[in-house]
Enzyme design. Structure first.
Site, PDB file in Angstrom:
ATOM      1  N   VAL A 156      -7.332  -9.980  -1.992  1.00  0.00           N
ATOM      2  CA  VAL A 156      -7.595 -10.048  -3.442  1.00  0.00           C
ATOM      3  C   VAL A 156      -7.869 -11.471  -3.565  1.00  0.00           C
ATOM      4  O   VAL A 156      -7.096 -12.386  -3.183  1.00  0.00           O
ATOM      5  CB  VAL A 156      -6.469  -9.551  -4.367  1.00  0.00           C
ATOM      6  CG1 VAL A 156      -6.727  -9.911  -5.944  1.00  0.00           C
ATOM      7  CG2 VAL A 156      -6.044  -8.014  -4.273  1.00  0.00           C
ATOM      8  N   ASP A 171       2.425   4.988  -5.750  1.00  0.00           N
ATOM      9  CA  ASP A 171       2.955   3.882  -5.248  1.00  0.00           C
ATOM     10  C   ASP A 171       3.599   2.734  -5.745  1.00  0.00           C
ATOM     11  O   ASP A 171       3.031   1.598  -5.886  1.00  0.00           O
ATOM     12  CB  ASP A 171       1.886   3.339  -4.146  1.00  0.00           C
ATOM     13  CG  ASP A 171       1.970   2.141  -2.932  1.00  0.00           C
ATOM     14  OD1 ASP A 171       3.240   2.384  -2.548  1.00  0.00           O
ATOM     15  OD2 ASP A 171       1.325   1.495  -2.535  1.00  0.00           O
TER      16      ASP A 171
END
Length: 588
Positions: free
Chosen positions: A172, A321
């Site tokens: 990212v 998650d």
């Protein structure tokens, strides 16, 4: 994979961010981690085959060794078995990280399969984090150009070449659009699809081996597990699918001002590139930072639990998650969710099955719970289900003596997993994702507030589920249940004469078989069989001893020694058999 959450991670800006033409530094220089063989664009199929099968065979060899009592120094005990399983679980987790993205994700998926692995392996695999070295900025530029058709400079006003976070599937970066908004850009790791193709082909052979194994394949659908892993893995590396998940999740919370979800910029999205709104926040497990920002930790714990209960019971679409890296808190105390690659969905028939299970729990009816679990696909019926029913009844008797709000999700989950292992339970992925999510939220909540009780927050939602969530009162739900049971009784009564007639016909034709099990008789038969084997061992030992004596007298010393070893082996086997007979005697 989630970005780092607070602004403290922002590094000194490089010239590349301001649009200058200077050569950017590569992100990999910021990472001093070990270099993995899989962290490259070209992979050796033969090398991957050797590495993967070597891991599998070593693990199988260690499991075989664990099953042998003589492998434990000083005698085998339960404590020694647990310690050895924990050591192996740590080794498996570290080896999966070395094997790369495919096996990191497979390990994370297997952390939900308590029916396949002991509790020690489930616990270690659930810790599997995939923070790995980043790939270079030059590789990123190539991927962006290939997928979006333009260069990084053409798409973004500024782009930080040093990633906020790097994981096994991608990394990212923070950037800014030409129109002004700050964004984060997720870019997939180069060569990932090719690595998946190689690894999944090898895994297919491993799954086929386990399916045909006489011990490990019994009662297991390894090929089905393999296909489910393939489906989840291919979806997770499709960033367009993740973008759609994020949009759905954001719509579900559109009327909640205390939950924020990053917006997807679809103009800058592709299968390997995803551009999202930049929503900075404080990681939910950074307790000191939350206090320094003046945020009420108790309130955040309550909001986190309510957010997940809403996802599960109201929306049927939930984040699968929920580790602390994927949840943050904004400066004004709102929850921020990240990373929507792995989501779970509750189907309507599953909801009805959960309702039936909940009624069984409320009435402490083990048989009803067992039937509902079979209908849900969480339990595979076998010839004799009485041990399973007794296990369920034990769970009911053990937990129902405490008030609902005093119970712990983690404790219930641990006991469920203990019962499930080596039993015909087959918890669906959705069920285990839910249990793991709730256990994680409970742990985070207690970290935020030591007095936090997840069950206390869940109680109103459970009551809503008991009343079908349609606003009807409890009495109406009870009347509906009584009516349903009355209909079942009527149906059984009408069908009873026909069933009796069929049974009599079978009895007359000799087709009726009656099977009677007697634990005492089975024990005596085992003892008789062991005694017969003991006689055989005694005859073998006598024959070998006599042969060794004759050979020794005839000066054939080496042959005599060989036969004497065989006699000693027969004697050792006979001693072990005597111990088993003694144990059967003590049980009777």
């Amino acid at each position: 994979m989630s970005a780092l959450l607070d602004d403290s991670v922002n590094r000194q800006r490089s010239p590349k961010q301001t649009g200058e033409a200077d050569e950017p530094k590569t992100a990999s220089k910021s990472y001093k981690s070990k270099a993995y063989r899989w962290n490259r664009e070209k992979y050796s199929r033969k090398r991957r085959f050797f590495d993967i099968w070597a891991f599998v065979l070593l693990w199988l060899a260690s499991l075989w060794l664990d099953s042998k009592n003589w492998s434990y120094w000083g005698g085998v005990t339960e404590e020694k078995k647990v310690a050895r399983r924990r050591f192996q679980a740590i080794w498996v987790r570290e080896t999966l990280l070395d094997l790369g993205p495919t096996f990191i994700k497979v390990g994370q998926l297997f952390s939900t399969r308590a029916d396949l692995f002991p509790a020690e392996f489930v616990e270690e695999l659930s810790k599997l984090q995939d923070k790995v070295p980043a790939f270079s900025y030059e590789q990123l530029e190539v991927i962006v150009k290939q997928d979006l058709g333009k260069t990084v400079q053409e798409l973004y006003r500024s782009f930080d070449p040093v990633p906020l976070a790097a994981a096994s599937l991608g990394q990212v970066h923070k950037a800014q659009l030409h129109s002004g908004p700050e964004v984060v850009v997720k870019v997939q790791r180069p060569g990932l699809r090719k690595l998946f193709e190689i690894d999944l082909q090898i895994l297919k052979g491993i799954a086929r081996y386990f399916q045909n194994h006489p011990k490990w394949g019994r009662g297991r659908d390894w090929m089905g597990i393999y296909e489910e892993c393939c489906r989840i893995l291919w979806l997770e590396i499709d960033y367009l699918h993740e973008g759609r998940n994020a949009d759905t999740f954001r719509r579900n919370f559109s009327n909640c001002d205390w939950v924020r979800v990053p917006r997807v910029y679809w103009r800058y999205a592709a299968p390997r590139v995803l551009t999202l709104e930049y929503l900075p926040g404080i990681k939910i497990s950074h307790y000191e930072a939350l206090e320094a920002a003046g945020i009420d930790r108790k309130l955040i714990a309550q909001l986190g639990a309510k957010a997940y209960l809403r996802q599960l019971l109201n929306d049927g679409f939930f984040h699968a998650d929920p580790h602390p890296g994927n949840i943050a808190v904004s400066a004004d105390g709102c929850l921020i969710f990240y990373d929507f690659g792995m989501m779970g969905q509750i189907q309507s028939n599953v909801r009805e099955g959960l309702m039936e299970t909940l009624y069984g729990i409320a009435s402490k009816d083990g048989q009803r719970i067992m039937d509902s679990l079979i209908n849900l696909g969480a339990l595979v019926p076998t010839g004799d289900m009485s041990p399973v029913r007794r296990s369920i009844q034990y769970m009911l008797d053990h937990f129902m003596d405490k008030p609902f709000e005093n119970q712990s999700v983690s404790a219930i989950t641990d006991d469920l997993y203990d019962i499930a292992y080596n039993q015909p339970f087959r918890f669906p992925a959705t069920f285990t994702f839910v249990m793991r999510a709730f256990s994680t939220i409970e742990g985070v909540g207690r970290g935020l507030d030591p007095e936090f009780n997840f069950m206390e927050v869940a109680q109103p939602f459970a009551m809503q589920l008991m009343t079908n969530g349609n606003g009807h009162d409890t009495s109406s739900s009870i009347f509906n249940e009584i009516g349903r049971q009355a209909a079942q009784v009527s149906s059984s009564a009408l069908g009873l004469p026909r069933r009796i007639e069929e049974t009599i016909d079978k009895l007359e034709q000799g087709d009726l078989r009656i099977r009677v099990r007697s634990a005492e008789t089975e024990r005596l038969l085992r003892r008789m069989s062991s005694a017969q084997m003991g006689t055989n061992y005694a005859l073998l030992m006598s024959a070998f001893t006599l042969s060794a004596t004759i050979l020794f007298v005839s000066n054939q010393v080496w042959a005599a020694v060989a036969v004497a070893v065989l006699a000693a082996g027969a004697g050792f086997a006979m001693l072990r058999l005597f111990k088993r007979i003694d144990r059967l005697d003590r049980m009777s």
